[in-house]
Enzyme design. Structure first.
Site, PDB file in Angstrom:
ATOM      1  N   SER A 121     -23.427  41.133  -1.379  1.00 12.34           N
ATOM      2  CA  SER A 121     -23.303  41.527  -2.870  1.00 12.34           C
ATOM      3  C   SER A 121     -23.056  43.030  -2.626  1.00 12.34           C
ATOM      4  CB  SER A 121     -24.458  41.493  -3.640  1.00 12.34           C
ATOM      5  OG  SER A 121     -24.475  42.277  -4.676  1.00 12.34           O
ATOM      6  N   SER A 122     -22.340  43.597  -3.744  1.00  7.89           N
ATOM      7  CA  SER A 122     -22.044  45.255  -3.714  1.00  7.89           C
ATOM      8  C   SER A 122     -23.622  45.907  -3.641  1.00  7.89           C
ATOM      9  CB  SER A 122     -21.343  45.464  -4.971  1.00  7.89           C
ATOM     10  OG  SER A 122     -21.883  44.843  -6.088  1.00  7.89           O
ATOM     11  N   CYS A 123     -24.456  45.297  -4.071  1.00  6.38           N
ATOM     12  CA  CYS A 123     -25.684  45.968  -4.384  1.00  6.38           C
ATOM     13  C   CYS A 123     -26.391  46.323  -2.956  1.00  6.38           C
ATOM     14  CB  CYS A 123     -26.784  45.176  -5.215  1.00  6.38           C
ATOM     15  SG  CYS A 123     -27.370  43.874  -4.432  1.00  6.38           S
ATOM     16  N   TYR A 150     -33.628  42.020  -3.274  1.00  2.00           N
ATOM     17  CA  TYR A 150     -32.405  41.128  -3.415  1.00  2.00           C
ATOM     18  C   TYR A 150     -31.341  41.789  -2.390  1.00  2.00           C
ATOM     19  CZ  TYR A 150     -27.917  39.086  -5.064  1.00  2.00           C
ATOM     20  OH  TYR A 150     -26.503  38.418  -5.140  1.00  2.00           O
ATOM     21  N   LYS A 154     -29.825  40.648   1.241  1.00  2.00           N
ATOM     22  CA  LYS A 154     -28.424  40.564   1.841  1.00  2.00           C
ATOM     23  C   LYS A 154     -28.164  41.200   2.921  1.00  2.00           C
ATOM     24  CE  LYS A 154     -26.982  37.738  -1.723  1.00  2.00           C
ATOM     25  NZ  LYS A 154     -26.440  36.147  -1.392  1.00  2.00           N
ATOM     26  N   HIS A 197     -25.920  37.433 -15.682  1.00  2.00           N
ATOM     27  CA  HIS A 197     -25.228  38.898 -15.616  1.00  2.00           C
ATOM     28  C   HIS A 197     -24.504  39.240 -16.709  1.00  2.00           C
ATOM     29  CE1 HIS A 197     -25.349  37.579 -11.088  1.00  2.00           C
ATOM     30  NE2 HIS A 197     -25.595  38.919 -10.999  1.00  2.00           N
TER      31      HIS A 197
HETATM   32  N1  NDP Z   1     -22.480  36.131  -9.393  1.00  2.00           N
HETATM   33  C1  NDP Z   1     -22.052  37.280  -9.129  1.00  2.00           C
HETATM   34  O1  NDP Z   1     -21.827  38.022  -9.975  1.00  2.00           O
HETATM   35  C2  NDP Z   1     -22.323  37.595  -7.658  1.00  2.00           C
HETATM   36  C3  NDP Z   1     -22.615  36.607  -6.857  1.00  2.00           C
HETATM   37  N2  NDP Z   1     -22.780  37.242  -5.250  1.00  2.00           N
HETATM   38  C4  NDP Z   1     -23.289  36.270  -4.319  1.00  2.00           C
HETATM   39  O2  NDP Z   1     -22.623  34.836  -4.446  1.00  2.00           O
HETATM   40  C5  NDP Z   1     -23.119  33.911  -3.935  1.00  2.00           C
HETATM   41  C6  NDP Z   1     -22.934  32.931  -4.948  1.00  2.00           C
HETATM   42  O3  NDP Z   1     -23.217  33.135  -6.177  1.00  2.00           O
HETATM   43  P1  NDP Z   1     -23.179  32.326  -7.510  1.00  2.00           P
HETATM   44  O4  NDP Z   1     -22.302  31.240  -7.352  1.00  2.00           O
HETATM   45  O5  NDP Z   1     -22.967  33.438  -8.613  1.00  2.00           O
HETATM   46  O6  NDP Z   1     -24.657  31.794  -7.917  1.00  2.00           O
HETATM   47  P2  NDP Z   1     -25.124  30.514  -8.608  1.00  2.00           P
HETATM   48  O7  NDP Z   1     -26.353  30.816  -8.879  1.00  2.00           O
HETATM   49  O8  NDP Z   1     -23.972  29.968  -9.669  1.00  2.00           O
HETATM   50  O9  NDP Z   1     -25.274  29.423  -7.633  1.00  2.00           O
HETATM   51  C7  NDP Z   1     -26.108  29.402  -6.475  1.00  2.00           C
HETATM   52  C8  NDP Z   1     -26.259  28.203  -5.816  1.00  2.00           C
HETATM   53  O10 NDP Z   1     -27.252  28.337  -4.824  1.00  2.00           O
HETATM   54  C9  NDP Z   1     -27.913  26.860  -4.790  1.00  2.00           C
HETATM   55  N3  NDP Z   1     -29.509  27.209  -4.340  1.00  2.00           N
HETATM   56  C10 NDP Z   1     -30.162  28.241  -4.722  1.00  2.00           C
HETATM   57  N4  NDP Z   1     -31.197  28.208  -4.051  1.00  2.00           N
HETATM   58  C11 NDP Z   1     -31.067  27.199  -3.328  1.00  2.00           C
HETATM   59  C12 NDP Z   1     -32.042  26.618  -2.449  1.00  2.00           C
HETATM   60  N5  NDP Z   1     -33.480  27.016  -2.286  1.00  2.00           N
HETATM   61  N6  NDP Z   1     -31.599  25.422  -1.661  1.00  2.00           N
HETATM   62  C13 NDP Z   1     -30.495  25.090  -1.987  1.00  2.00           C
HETATM   63  N7  NDP Z   1     -29.547  25.343  -2.854  1.00  2.00           N
HETATM   64  C14 NDP Z   1     -29.809  26.484  -3.557  1.00  2.00           C
HETATM   65  C15 NDP Z   1     -27.878  26.537  -6.284  1.00  2.00           C
HETATM   66  O11 NDP Z   1     -27.939  25.034  -6.251  1.00  2.00           O
HETATM   67  P3  NDP Z   1     -28.225  24.200  -7.582  1.00  2.00           P
HETATM   68  O12 NDP Z   1     -27.079  24.441  -8.318  1.00  2.00           O
HETATM   69  O13 NDP Z   1     -28.330  22.767  -7.095  1.00  2.00           O
HETATM   70  O14 NDP Z   1     -29.359  24.677  -8.251  1.00  2.00           O
HETATM   71  C16 NDP Z   1     -26.706  27.010  -6.660  1.00  2.00           C
HETATM   72  O15 NDP Z   1     -25.618  25.920  -6.626  1.00  2.00           O
HETATM   73  C17 NDP Z   1     -24.356  34.214  -3.734  1.00  2.00           C
HETATM   74  O16 NDP Z   1     -24.647  34.641  -2.516  1.00  2.00           O
HETATM   75  C18 NDP Z   1     -24.658  35.421  -4.735  1.00  2.00           C
HETATM   76  O17 NDP Z   1     -25.680  36.328  -4.118  1.00  2.00           O
HETATM   77  C19 NDP Z   1     -22.695  38.390  -4.885  1.00  2.00           C
HETATM   78  C20 NDP Z   1     -22.316  39.325  -5.892  1.00  2.00           C
HETATM   79  C21 NDP Z   1     -22.152  39.105  -7.230  1.00  2.00           C
HETATM   80  C1  F7E Z   2     -24.008  41.329  -9.401  1.00  2.00           C
HETATM   81  C2  F7E Z   2     -25.121  42.088  -9.380  1.00  2.00           C
HETATM   82  O1  F7E Z   2     -25.920  42.005 -10.512  1.00  2.00           O
HETATM   83  C3  F7E Z   2     -27.094  42.722 -10.824  1.00  2.00           C
HETATM   84  O2  F7E Z   2     -26.860  44.150 -11.054  1.00  2.00           O
HETATM   85  P1  F7E Z   2     -26.039  44.667 -12.255  1.00  2.00           P
HETATM   86  O3  F7E Z   2     -24.529  45.257 -11.703  1.00  2.00           O
HETATM   87  O4  F7E Z   2     -26.679  45.684 -12.750  1.00  2.00           O
HETATM   88  O5  F7E Z   2     -25.685  43.515 -13.224  1.00  2.00           O
HETATM   89  P2  F7E Z   2     -25.828  43.002 -14.522  1.00  2.00           P
HETATM   90  O6  F7E Z   2     -24.682  42.264 -14.753  1.00  2.00           O
HETATM   91  O7  F7E Z   2     -27.059  42.486 -14.740  1.00  2.00           O
HETATM   92  O8  F7E Z   2     -25.744  44.429 -15.429  1.00  2.00           O
HETATM   93  C4  F7E Z   2     -24.714  45.314 -15.355  1.00  2.00           C
HETATM   94  C5  F7E Z   2     -24.996  46.461 -16.525  1.00  2.00           C
HETATM   95  O9  F7E Z   2     -24.798  45.567 -17.717  1.00  2.00           O
HETATM   96  C6  F7E Z   2     -25.849  46.165 -18.463  1.00  2.00           C
HETATM   97  N1  F7E Z   2     -26.154  45.094 -19.614  1.00  2.00           N
HETATM   98  C7  F7E Z   2     -25.877  45.090 -21.047  1.00  2.00           C
HETATM   99  N2  F7E Z   2     -26.413  44.222 -21.700  1.00  2.00           N
HETATM  100  C8  F7E Z   2     -26.668  43.361 -20.958  1.00  2.00           C
HETATM  101  C9  F7E Z   2     -27.129  41.995 -20.878  1.00  2.00           C
HETATM  102  O10 F7E Z   2     -27.472  41.405 -21.900  1.00  2.00           O
HETATM  103  N3  F7E Z   2     -27.491  41.223 -19.669  1.00  2.00           N
HETATM  104  C10 F7E Z   2     -27.221  41.962 -18.443  1.00  2.00           C
HETATM  105  N4  F7E Z   2     -27.571  41.030 -17.329  1.00  2.00           N
HETATM  106  N5  F7E Z   2     -26.706  43.044 -18.190  1.00  2.00           N
HETATM  107  C11 F7E Z   2     -26.303  43.916 -19.716  1.00  2.00           C
HETATM  108  C12 F7E Z   2     -27.065  46.208 -17.594  1.00  2.00           C
HETATM  109  O11 F7E Z   2     -27.977  47.026 -18.148  1.00  2.00           O
HETATM  110  C13 F7E Z   2     -26.490  46.953 -16.545  1.00  2.00           C
HETATM  111  O12 F7E Z   2     -26.154  48.373 -16.641  1.00  2.00           O
HETATM  112  C14 F7E Z   2     -28.094  42.892  -9.291  1.00  2.00           C
HETATM  113  O13 F7E Z   2     -29.248  42.842 -10.010  1.00  2.00           O
HETATM  114  C15 F7E Z   2     -27.739  41.899  -8.272  1.00  2.00           C
HETATM  115  O14 F7E Z   2     -27.723  40.693  -8.885  1.00  2.00           O
HETATM  116  C16 F7E Z   2     -26.295  42.093  -8.100  1.00  2.00           C
HETATM  117  O15 F7E Z   2     -25.596  42.065  -6.977  1.00  2.00           O
END
Ligand code: NDP
Ligand code: F7E
Length: 341
Positions: A121-123, A150, A154, A197
């Site tokens: 992740s970018s974090c 988190y 990562k 998010h």
């Molecule tokens: N979404 C985003 O904005 C971002 C995502 N990422 C990374 O990308 C990857 C995918 O994320 P994303 O698709 O959004 O996440 P989702 O929450 O949509 O999917 C996560 C998946 O992981 C599975 N999972 C979680 N915990 C377990 C476990 N203990 N055992 C088995 N399966 C598990 C879930 O299974 P089930 O569905 O069966 O519960 C689900 O299919 C992650 O590594 C995330 O950190 C990075 C940056 C940004």
């Molecule tokens: C992908 C990244 O996602 C997380 O980080 P983040 O970039 O802060 O992601 P976010 O989507 O939750 O928020 C982005 C911005 O948006 C604002 N914001 C406004 N209103 C809402 C709102 O209603 N919900 C959320 N979630 N945010 C809101 C919020 O306050 C922030 O300023 C990591 O913890 C980590 O998981 C990670 O890797």
């Protein structure tokens, strides 16, 4: 069975008979990776839901690898959530992610998997890293506190990939790579009102406000932080691209032993402006208000994705178009939920 192409081992991802395990195949990114693999003709894709295989359970993960014997792994399973979820459940975010990635990466090694892609992740980059953030900003400063647990997990995942490459690259052909996605959105997203998010949260909030005829919608924080967004199918295409790169080409561009590479759209936008875009996409006509008691998180997180661009990947879907598709996806999920009620 079709004949295997006579390519060097570094090109094995192009073997359409290769058995591929997509961990997290029902998640937003995992399901997009499966769509891309199928579209490109891969025939042997395996996955397990969380209920079928808990990846925090080492013995169960080892049993799975013994039975299925995958040749490549996409590690897209993780405990995932937005700023509120990360800030509220830090123990789950560090424990689940450390366990899932340690179990899967080690089992892959033990079972002879040479190609693995880890999703970070970018974090992982410091809260105040120079913008745009290049790969070498890793471990140069203090992390953003709302998602530090988190991010630490990562970073450990990246270092596991690098360590297995260092120790087993020569002897076993181990080639584990990591991609660092920016904030993602698109079909299959989690639209939970608080744990999601920002993009899916705002889609839900503006849609519900439109239906209720509400006068205003509340956005968390000041609206000033900037974020870079990438449509999930572009992310999945980047994953296949990175997996498919010839080892020599990949290593010529990355630093010795460095296994991680950034994946971003190259453009960022203030959260206040994003809210305006989502409002327009949903067709809501009321006011926007800001709740400054909620955290902003990092002020800016624009990635430098020049390396991956140089290696031949470019995103295809811009934010406006991506938001339209995401809103359609949200509406269809709502219809399915209504049918199930
Ligand atoms: N979404 C985003 O904005 C971002 C995502 N990422 C990374 O990308 C990857 C995918 O994320 P994303 O698709 O959004 O996440 P989702 O929450 O949509 O999917 C996560 C998946 O992981 C599975 N999972 C979680 N915990 C377990 C476990 N203990 N055992 C088995 N399966 C598990 C879930 O299974 P089930 O569905 O069966 O519960 C689900 O299919 C992650 O590594 C995330 O950190 C990075 C940056 C940004
Ligand atoms: C992908 C990244 O996602 C997380 O980080 P983040 O970039 O802060 O992601 P976010 O989507 O939750 O928020 C982005 C911005 O948006 C604002 N914001 C406004 N209103 C809402 C709102 O209603 N919900 C959320 N979630 N945010 C809101 C919020 O306050 C922030 O300023 C990591 O913890 C980590 O998981 C990670 O890797």
């Amino acid at each position: 069975m079709s004949a295997k192409p006579s390519l060097q081992w570094a090109n094995e991802p192009f073997d359409l008979d290769s058995k591929i395990y997509v961990a997290g195949h029902r998640g937003m990114v995992g399901s997009a990776i499966v769509r891309q693999l199928k579209a490109r003709g891969y025939r042997r894709i395996v996955g397990r839901t969380h209920a079928e295989l808990d990846l925090t359970n080492q013995a169960a993960v080892n049993r799975f690898f013994t039975i299925e014997k995958p040749e490549q792994v996409y590690l897209a399973a993780a405990k995932v959530g937005g700023i509120h979820a990360n800030n509220t459940y830090p123990a789950e975010f560090i424990y689940d992610n450390l366990m899932v990635q340690a179990n899967v990466i080690h089992a892959a090694h033990e079972h002879g998997v040479r190609k693995l892609l880890f999703l970070g992740s970018s974090c992982i980059y410091p809260r105040l890293a120079p913008q745009p953030m290049a790969e070498d900003a890793l471990l140069t400063g203090v992390l953003e506190p709302t998602n530090e647990p988190y991010a630490v997990a990562k970073i450990a995942g990246i270092k596991m990939c690098e360590s297995y490459n260092r120790q087993y690259g020569e002897s076993h052909g181990t080639d584990y790579r990591s991609v660092m996605p920016t904030n993602l959105y698109g079909p299959g997203d989690n639209y939970h009102p608080t744990n999601s998010h920002v993009v899916p949260a705002l889609i839900r909030r503006f849609h519900e406000a439109k239906l209720a005829g509400a006068a205003s919608v509340v956005i968390w924080g000041t609206g000033m932080p900037k974020r870079e967004f990438l449509y999930v199918d572009d992310m999945a295409a980047a994953c296949l691209h990175v997996m498919g790169l010839n080892k020599r080409d990949y290593q010529a561009q990355t630093k010795p032993q460095q296994a991680h590479i950034n994946v971003g759209s190259g453009c960022d936008i203030a959260i206040g402006e994003l809210a305006m875009l989502v409002k327009k996409t949903v067709g809501y006509e009321g006011r926007i208000e800001f709740d400054t008691d909620k955290p902003d998180g990092a002020p800016r997180k624009l990635m430098d994705s020049a390396l991956l661009r140089k290696l031949g990947w470019t995103p295809a879907v811009d934010l406006q178009r991506g938001l339209e598709i995401a809103y359609c996806d949200f509406m269809s999920q709502q219809q399915v939920e209504a049918t199930l009620d």
